[in-house]
Design a protein around this motif. Structure first.
Motif, PDB file in Angstrom:
ATOM      1  N   LYS A   1       0.895  -7.259   6.785  1.00  0.00           N
ATOM      2  CA  LYS A   1      -0.196  -6.285   6.858  1.00  0.00           C
ATOM      3  C   LYS A   1      -0.358  -5.776   8.286  1.00  0.00           C
ATOM      4  N   PRO A   2      -0.702  -4.498   8.433  1.00  0.00           N
ATOM      5  CA  PRO A   2      -1.006  -4.028   9.783  1.00  0.00           C
ATOM      6  C   PRO A   2      -2.393  -4.510  10.197  1.00  0.00           C
ATOM      7  N   VAL A   3      -2.481  -5.059  11.390  1.00  0.00           N
ATOM      8  CA  VAL A   3      -3.776  -5.567  11.879  1.00  0.00           C
ATOM      9  C   VAL A   3      -4.025  -4.996  13.269  1.00  0.00           C
TER      10      VAL A   3
ATOM     11  N   SER B   1      -0.753   9.460  11.832  1.00  0.00           N
ATOM     12  CA  SER B   1       0.578   9.215  11.264  1.00  0.00           C
ATOM     13  C   SER B   1       0.516   8.481   9.928  1.00  0.00           C
ATOM     14  N   CYS B   2      -0.676   8.084   9.490  1.00  0.00           N
ATOM     15  CA  CYS B   2      -0.782   7.275   8.267  1.00  0.00           C
ATOM     16  C   CYS B   2      -0.649   8.159   7.019  1.00  0.00           C
ATOM     17  N   PRO B   3       0.454   8.022   6.242  1.00  0.00           N
ATOM     18  CA  PRO B   3       0.626   8.896   5.086  1.00  0.00           C
ATOM     19  C   PRO B   3      -0.392   8.637   3.993  1.00  0.00           C
TER      20      PRO B   3
ATOM     21  N   HIS C   1      -3.532   8.044   4.577  1.00  0.00           N
ATOM     22  CA  HIS C   1      -4.848   8.437   5.134  1.00  0.00           C
ATOM     23  C   HIS C   1      -5.859   7.296   4.984  1.00  0.00           C
ATOM     24  N   THR C   2      -5.445   6.130   5.398  1.00  0.00           N
ATOM     25  CA  THR C   2      -6.304   4.974   5.169  1.00  0.00           C
ATOM     26  C   THR C   2      -6.830   4.355   6.467  1.00  0.00           C
ATOM     27  N   ILE C   3      -6.655   5.114   7.564  1.00  0.00           N
ATOM     28  CA  ILE C   3      -7.175   4.627   8.857  1.00  0.00           C
ATOM     29  C   ILE C   3      -8.255   5.591   9.336  1.00  0.00           C
ATOM     30  N   ARG C   4      -9.374   5.046   9.774  1.00  0.00           N
ATOM     31  CA  ARG C   4     -10.403   5.888  10.381  1.00  0.00           C
ATOM     32  C   ARG C   4     -10.767   5.290  11.735  1.00  0.00           C
TER      33      ARG C   4
ATOM     34  N   VAL D   1      -9.850   1.476  12.251  1.00  0.00           N
ATOM     35  CA  VAL D   1     -10.188   0.558  11.148  1.00  0.00           C
ATOM     36  C   VAL D   1      -9.282   0.925   9.962  1.00  0.00           C
ATOM     37  N   ILE D   2      -8.635  -0.086   9.385  1.00  0.00           N
ATOM     38  CA  ILE D   2      -7.723   0.171   8.265  1.00  0.00           C
ATOM     39  C   ILE D   2      -8.373  -0.274   6.959  1.00  0.00           C
ATOM     40  N   ASP D   3      -8.364   0.637   5.969  1.00  0.00           N
ATOM     41  CA  ASP D   3      -8.772   0.250   4.620  1.00  0.00           C
ATOM     42  C   ASP D   3      -7.503  -0.210   3.905  1.00  0.00           C
TER      43      ASP D   3
ATOM     44  N   ALA E   1      -5.666   0.814   0.306  1.00  0.00           N
ATOM     45  CA  ALA E   1      -4.798   1.976   0.069  1.00  0.00           C
ATOM     46  C   ALA E   1      -3.508   1.913   0.893  1.00  0.00           C
ATOM     47  N   CYS E   2      -3.351   0.879   1.689  1.00  0.00           N
ATOM     48  CA  CYS E   2      -2.187   0.788   2.592  1.00  0.00           C
ATOM     49  C   CYS E   2      -0.893   0.624   1.793  1.00  0.00           C
ATOM     50  N   ILE E   3       0.130   1.389   2.165  1.00  0.00           N
ATOM     51  CA  ILE E   3       1.416   1.289   1.455  1.00  0.00           C
ATOM     52  C   ILE E   3       2.446   0.529   2.295  1.00  0.00           C
ATOM     53  N   HIS E   4       2.003  -0.051   3.401  1.00  0.00           N
ATOM     54  CA  HIS E   4       2.856  -0.935   4.213  1.00  0.00           C
ATOM     55  C   HIS E   4       4.090  -0.219   4.768  1.00  0.00           C
ATOM     56  N   CYS E   5       3.892   1.017   5.191  1.00  0.00           N
ATOM     57  CA  CYS E   5       5.020   1.747   5.772  1.00  0.00           C
ATOM     58  C   CYS E   5       5.170   1.441   7.263  1.00  0.00           C
ATOM     59  N   PHE E   6       4.086   1.005   7.898  1.00  0.00           N
ATOM     60  CA  PHE E   6       4.039   0.621   9.312  1.00  0.00           C
ATOM     61  C   PHE E   6       4.313   1.770  10.281  1.00  0.00           C
ATOM     62  N   CYS E   7       4.060   2.993   9.804  1.00  0.00           N
ATOM     63  CA  CYS E   7       4.117   4.139  10.720  1.00  0.00           C
ATOM     64  C   CYS E   7       3.091   3.945  11.839  1.00  0.00           C
ATOM     65  N   CYS E   8       1.930   3.386  11.492  1.00  0.00           N
ATOM     66  CA  CYS E   8       0.870   3.185  12.494  1.00  0.00           C
ATOM     67  C   CYS E   8       1.359   2.254  13.601  1.00  0.00           C
ATOM     68  N   HIS E   9       2.047   1.198  13.222  1.00  0.00           N
ATOM     69  CA  HIS E   9       2.595   0.233  14.180  1.00  0.00           C
ATOM     70  C   HIS E   9       3.583   0.930  15.110  1.00  0.00           C
TER      71      HIS E   9
END
Ligand code: SF4
Ligand code: SF4
Length: 381
Positions: free
Chosen positions: A319-321, A336-338, A340-343, A350-352, A355-363
């Protein structure tokens, strides 16, 4: 047999690079593949705005040496083009080129940088995807000079020649492809399909300084002292894997390209040119692998068990933390979150996770490396 040249290139000094580029051209007889009238696009790896010495992006001095060589062959229609990890807009391209040292290099060499933001569809003979949207300069080019950085990569294990062409996909369409192909096997196959849609490519590798550990953006520079080149990007990646000290089976995309007959199975089927023998490719020592490997466990199980395993895997997936103390609230991860689950709340991301698809684009895109990939310790590889 495909040919790959590997040359000791101890520094980014312009005279050292000019000699190396000349030698690559001579060893591979590249002059015979290049016509002065060609529209040539140079595609470096500028994944994000990072200074050349950080080892994350292709060093502009190598690109400058290639530009000078092409000019000496009479080529005048040369453009440098890249689409980094964020949105594909002119202000962001300007910022990217400047931060990566390309604006200064372009002023010095007189080579233009692409600021257009158009894109169009190209077609290939891919296995799972035949149509891709790529940036206009690459779609229009007679020849793409692909100048990648040699790095380890949390998702694909290696970022080198074949992976670098993912940057041909404009801006935020990249996370969309992550969303369409969330599993590594399919994602890597999609990258091979994208390569099939971009046929005319000569690739150089900047391994004067590579990046080990948590690539493609969070790793540590590693002095390797090599440049590599080939008109066969798949064979080149087999040699790149040897430089990293990795086996082809460890790198999904490379294993798939061998299975598909795009790449020879081992180095004995490649003509290795230059001044580095096969047994000295890893002389700088093996690259540190990524700490946070993004593993798809399902491939280890028989097909009939995979649906069940997938459900269990979802529960135990990495999980992205966000590391709050390091987050500056810049919003690059949200952009970059496809899914749209980060605000951004009170200047902290903050990540919801529902809805995360674990692509790790955010990382990959966080400029502060403030996003860890956490997994249960029992499953840490
Ligand atoms: S996690 Fe990283 S990318 Fe996201 S807001 Fe914080 S510093 Fe920016
Ligand atoms: S939160 Fe990060 S890992 Fe999850 S979908 Fe968004 S970008 Fe991908």
């Amino acid at each position: 047999m495909p040919a790959v040249s590997v040359l000791k290139t101890p520094s980014y000094d312009p005279s050292v690079l000019a000699r190396a580029v000349d030698s690559h051209f001579a060893f591979l007889n590249l002059d015979s593949l290049i016509e002065p009238s060609m529209k040539i696009v140079i595609k470096p790896n500028l994944i994000m705005r990072r200074a050349p010495e950080e080892g994350v992006t292709t060093h502009p001095a190598l690109v400058a040496a290639i530009v000078k060589k092409l000019r000496s062959l009479g080529c005048q229609n040369i453009l440098i083009a890249e689409s980094g990890g964020g949105p594909y807009t002119e202000p962001l391209l300007r910022s990217l080129y400047k931060g990566c040292g390309y604006t200064a290099m372009a002023e010095e060499t007189g080579v233009p940088l692409n600021y257009g933001t158009g894109s169009r569809e190209v077609e290939g003979e891919g296995r799972i995807t035949r149509r891709f949207t790529v940036i206009d300069p690459i779609a229009e080019a007679d020849l793409v000079i692909n100048v990648c950085k040699l790095k380890t990569h949390g998702m694909t294990m290696m970022s080198a020649a074949v992976k670098n062409l993912f940057g041909a996909v404009p801006g935020l369409m990249k996370p969309e492809l992550h969303m369409r192909y969330p599993e590594k096997e399919e994602f890597c196959r999609m990258i091979l399909d994208l390569n099939a849609a971009i046929p005319n490519v000569i690739s150089f590798v900047d391994a004067v300084v590579g990046l080990e550990g948590d690539g493609p953006t969070g790793g540590t520079p590693k002095e390797v002292g090599l440049t590599l080149c080939s008109a066969d990007r798949y064979a080149l990646d087999l040699v790149n894997a040897a430089v990293l000290g990795m086996k082809p089976a460890e790198i999904i995309m490379l294993r798939q390209s061998i299975e598909d007959g795009l790449c020879p199975a081992d180095l004995s089927q490649i003509t290795l040119l230059g001044d580095v023998p096969a047994d000295a490719l890893c002389a700088a020592g093996p690259f540190q692998p990524p700490r946070s490997k993004q593993t798809d466990f399902t491939s280890h199980f028989p097909a009939f068990l995979r649906p069940t395993v997938k459900k269990v895997t979802k529960l135990i997936q990495p999980k992205p933390v966000i590391r709050k103390k390091d987050c500056i609230g810049c919003g690059k991860c949200a952009e970059s979150c496809p899914a749209h689950t980060i605000r951004i709340e009170n200047r902290i991301a903050v990540i919801d996770r529902t809805a995360c698809i674990h692509c790790f684009c955010c990382h990959e895109m966080c400029p502060k490396q403030a996003i860890d990939i956490k997994r249960l310790s029992v499953f840490r590889l």
